[in-house]
Design a protein around this motif. Structure first.
Motif, PDB file in Angstrom:
ATOM      1  N   ILE A   1      33.966  43.647  49.177  1.00 28.93           N
ATOM      2  CA  ILE A   1      33.162  43.043  48.125  1.00 28.93           C
ATOM      3  C   ILE A   1      33.914  43.199  46.809  1.00 28.93           C
ATOM      4  O   ILE A   1      34.367  44.293  46.467  1.00 28.93           O
ATOM      5  CB  ILE A   1      31.751  43.687  48.052  1.00 28.93           C
ATOM      6  CG1 ILE A   1      30.859  42.949  47.068  1.00 28.93           C
ATOM      7  CG2 ILE A   1      31.817  45.163  47.728  1.00 28.93           C
ATOM      8  CD1 ILE A   1      30.257  41.699  47.625  1.00 28.93           C
ATOM      9  N   ASP A   2      34.127  42.093  46.104  1.00 27.36           N
ATOM     10  CA  ASP A   2      34.752  42.111  44.785  1.00 27.36           C
ATOM     11  C   ASP A   2      33.681  41.902  43.723  1.00 27.36           C
ATOM     12  O   ASP A   2      32.765  41.081  43.896  1.00 27.36           O
ATOM     13  CB  ASP A   2      35.800  41.004  44.660  1.00 27.36           C
ATOM     14  CG  ASP A   2      37.095  41.324  45.396  1.00 27.36           C
ATOM     15  OD1 ASP A   2      37.197  42.426  45.967  1.00 27.36           O
ATOM     16  OD2 ASP A   2      37.994  40.456  45.409  1.00 27.36           O
ATOM     17  N   ILE A   3      33.814  42.622  42.619  1.00 26.73           N
ATOM     18  CA  ILE A   3      32.850  42.546  41.521  1.00 26.73           C
ATOM     19  C   ILE A   3      33.617  42.311  40.228  1.00 26.73           C
ATOM     20  O   ILE A   3      34.594  43.008  39.939  1.00 26.73           O
ATOM     21  CB  ILE A   3      32.018  43.839  41.421  1.00 26.73           C
ATOM     22  CG1 ILE A   3      31.256  44.080  42.733  1.00 26.73           C
ATOM     23  CG2 ILE A   3      31.061  43.780  40.237  1.00 26.73           C
ATOM     24  CD1 ILE A   3      30.470  45.378  42.756  1.00 26.73           C
ATOM     25  N   ALA A   4      33.168  41.330  39.462  1.00 23.55           N
ATOM     26  CA  ALA A   4      33.824  41.003  38.195  1.00 23.55           C
ATOM     27  C   ALA A   4      32.772  40.525  37.203  1.00 23.55           C
ATOM     28  O   ALA A   4      31.586  40.402  37.532  1.00 23.55           O
ATOM     29  CB  ALA A   4      34.897  39.936  38.411  1.00 23.55           C
ATOM     30  N   GLY A   5      33.224  40.237  35.992  1.00 22.59           N
ATOM     31  CA  GLY A   5      32.323  39.758  34.954  1.00 22.59           C
ATOM     32  C   GLY A   5      32.347  38.255  34.783  1.00 22.59           C
ATOM     33  O   GLY A   5      31.718  37.724  33.856  1.00 22.59           O
ATOM     34  N   SER A   6      33.051  37.541  35.686  1.00 18.85           N
ATOM     35  CA  SER A   6      33.131  36.087  35.578  1.00 18.85           C
ATOM     36  C   SER A   6      33.664  35.516  36.880  1.00 18.85           C
ATOM     37  O   SER A   6      34.276  36.223  37.695  1.00 18.85           O
ATOM     38  CB  SER A   6      34.036  35.669  34.409  1.00 18.85           C
ATOM     39  OG  SER A   6      35.294  36.316  34.489  1.00 18.85           O
TER      40      SER A   6
END
Length: 623
Positions: free
Chosen positions: A570-575
């Motif tokens: 799972i990757d998490i980013a702000g955009s």
């Protein structure tokens, strides 16, 4: 196009019949009559209706088969069904091609669909029954008219569309705006200018450098690539700037969920793909319309939008088993004819053997195919329900060292920090996208920054190596692992800004091979939440500096078999740009900001604040 069976009738066309709506605007309508000896059948017959903004006499881009990749015209499709005993009605929606009025995307389809159906059932050639069909916008028109209580509907075939709630899927997601709406508007503003003979406007629109505009956000009225098309620019900004879920979004054409009770109790078939922006809305509609005493069917393939006769999505191939052709039916033409014959003539069994037919991606060799795509493989499964009855929630916890495990953290305090920079957003690499070219493309791709992706730095580095992306993955799996359904993330987050986005991506990480020496990180599903809407879509609640919030992010549905030796990530980013619009992090109005701020964010990962992923796991064997 190939015929599914011999056609007993000739066809006579009444072209451009102008059908008046309640406000006097007339919509151009082509009527194809079954005929003998050159004369229409003198008896009332069932009607097939499709309403489209894409030219009732034009080419249907998804009207292909595995054997014939040349799209058929709508004229040929209408002729096919009419030759088998159906009156076929194709209509240009308001403000498009030969129809009168002003086009405002989606919002007139409820009343116009109702008025069209009322006109049809009053005609002597109609036996009172209408089967609706259509892809994408053609599906949106169906749910809009059914929500309005249109008369005569006897069967529906919703192909890759039909808003359950356009705010949650199709125009916005998680509060963020889907920028495919902007690329669609630009492309079709050009077509509208060409149709109207406005050479000057067409030239101005075609001269716009769309990539340059996407590097120059935000746009404003009169300062956008649509500035030469005021009508299209106006409706785009109306959608974009309506950040709150208010009465604008509650209209029947955009919000079907409260109107399911108005749908006729008739057979309904819903088709879509895992890499289609209408995957969520299709499953929502299936769940909302099932259990009413009439059959409702769902087919979910591994396809991008309308690409049911292709075996691949992006740079991943799922094999010939992925084709609609030869697996679900001989082809889409014969499937629809069998559907119509069953629903309207009582001929033959239903063309689908179970309420749910879905494609479980995965299980392939992982080798590079002759066309240069990765062989991911997959198989069709049937189920009496969705999600499958054996789906069980499996919880995976995120850890500060990047692990993703069934065990929760025992740390007293742990977090991972990342930034969100509006001037340098994380680039979109595939996903559930349509109409995005030339800026973005839907499908499955290795998650690496290559020059072909807008905003990527071209280095080829893994997206997970960016400092503004957090990545959590399981160890290599010691056995196959399958999931089918909707994933949910429960996360604990904080920021020094009043509003941020949390963008998620589910990835199947394959190990290194000779064909892929760096492995292959394949995107499966995405999710996003604009945190000002974390308390509800109808209110803005801004974040306080250094406060910690528990949030829930719903991801898009999917079905995938992770092979032994693969990892779930799972990757998490702000955009996730340009799939979704940029959040300036400043709390300024939607799509109309001037003070972008770099946000410094924390994702909490400890015993008291256990960020976690809830996965719908199922048995790996066939069902």
């Amino acid at each position: 196009m190939a015929m599914a069976k011999s056609a007993p009738y000739q066809v006579v066309l009444d072209a451009n019949v102008m059908v008046a709506m309640r406000d006097g605007v007339r919509l151009a309508t082509d009527i194809y009559h079954p005929a003998l000896n050159g004369k229409p059948i003198d008896a009332p017959l069932p009607v097939v209706l499709e309403r489209t903004p894409y030219d009732k006499a034009g080419i249907g881009r998804s009207e292909i088969t595995a054997r014939d990749a040349v799209p058929a015209t709508r004229h040929a499709i209408a002729h096919f069904f009419a030759s088998h005993g159906y009156v076929v009605v194709f209509q240009d929606v308001r403000g498009r091609f030969a129809s009168e009025g002003q086009f405002s995307k989606y919002v007139n389809e409820g009343p116009d669909g109702f008025d069209t159906a009322a006109w049809i059932v009053a005609q002597p050639w109609c036996d009172g029954r209408i089967a609706t069909m259509g892809l994408s916008y053609g599906a949106h028109t169906q749910t809009a008219m059914a929500s309005a209580g249109a008369p005569g509907i006897a069967a529906m075939l919703l192909d890759s569309g039909g808003f359950s709630n356009a705010y949650e899927s199709g125009i916005r997601q998680g509060g963020a705006f889907e920028l495919k709406q902007a690329t669609w508007a630009h492309r079709h503003a050009i077509i509208a200018a060409q149709t109207a003979g406005d050479v000057a406007a067409q030239a101005k629109l075609q001269a716009e450098d769309l990539a340059a505009w996407f590097r120059d956000m935000p746009w404003r009225p009169g300062h956008s690539p649509l500035r030469a098309s005021p009508d299209y620019e106006a409706y785009l900004f109306e959608q974009w700037h309506h950040g709150l879920f208010d009465d604008y979004w509650r209209r029947a054409g955009l919000y079907t969920k409260p109107h399911y009770h108005r749908f006729p109790k008739v057979p309904i078939c819903i088709l879509c793909g895992w890499y289609d922006p209408y995957a969520k809305t299709s499953i929502d509609n299936f769940l909302g319309l099932s259990g009413r005493g009439t059959p409702t069917y769902l087919v979910m393939g591994p396809w991008t939008h309308g690409a049911r006769s292709l075996s691949y999505a992006g740079e991943v191939d799922f094999g010939t088993a992925a084709l609609f052709d030869g697996n679900i039916a001989a082809d889409y033409h014969s499937f629809r004819l069998a559907w119509l014959d069953h629903c309207l003539k009582g001929e033959g069994p239903p063309p689908l053997a179970a309420p749910v037919t879905y494609f479980m991606m995965g299980g392939g060799t992982g080798a590079k195919t002759k066309t240069g795509r990765r062989d991911h493989g997959g198989t069709w499964r049937r189920s009496p329900c969705w999600p499958p009855a054996d789906a069980r929630p499996s919880v995976l916890y995120l850890h500060a060292d990047g692990r993703l495990t069934p065990q929760a953290s025992d740390a007293e305090e742990a977090f991972a920090a990342f930034i969100s920079d509006p001037d340098h957003p994380v680039p979109t690499i595939g996903g559930a996208i349509t109409s995005g070219l030339p800026i973005m493309e839907g499908g499955a791709f290795d998650q690496t920054e290559r020059a072909q992706f807008f905003g990527a730095d071209g280095s080829g580095r893994p997206l997970a190596a960016r400092p503004d992306v957090l990545s959590f993955q399981t160890p290599p799996l010691d056995a196959d692992f399958a999931l089918a359904g909707t994933l949910t993330a429960k996360l604990w987050v904080g920021s020094d800004c009043p509003d941020i986005d949390i963008a998620l991506k589910l990835i199947d990480v394959a190990p290194a091979t000779a064909d892929y020496p760096d492995g292959f990180a394949m995107n499966l599903s995405h999710g996003i939440l604009r945190l000002r809407y974390r308390k509800g879509w109808d209110r803005e609640v801004f974040m306080q500096p250094d406060a910690i919030y528990e949030i829930t992010v719903e991801m898009f549905p999917t079905a995938n078999l992770f092979k032994r030796g693969h990892r779930l990530r799972i990757d998490i980013a702000g955009s996730n740009y340009p799939h979704f619009d940029i959040n300036p992090n400043s709390g300024e109005p939607e799509g109309n900001w001037s003070r972008p701020v770099v946000a410094h964010n924390r994702l909490w990962l400890d015993r008291r604040r256990p960020s976690r992923l809830i996965v719908p796991s199922i048995k790996t064997g066939p069902s």
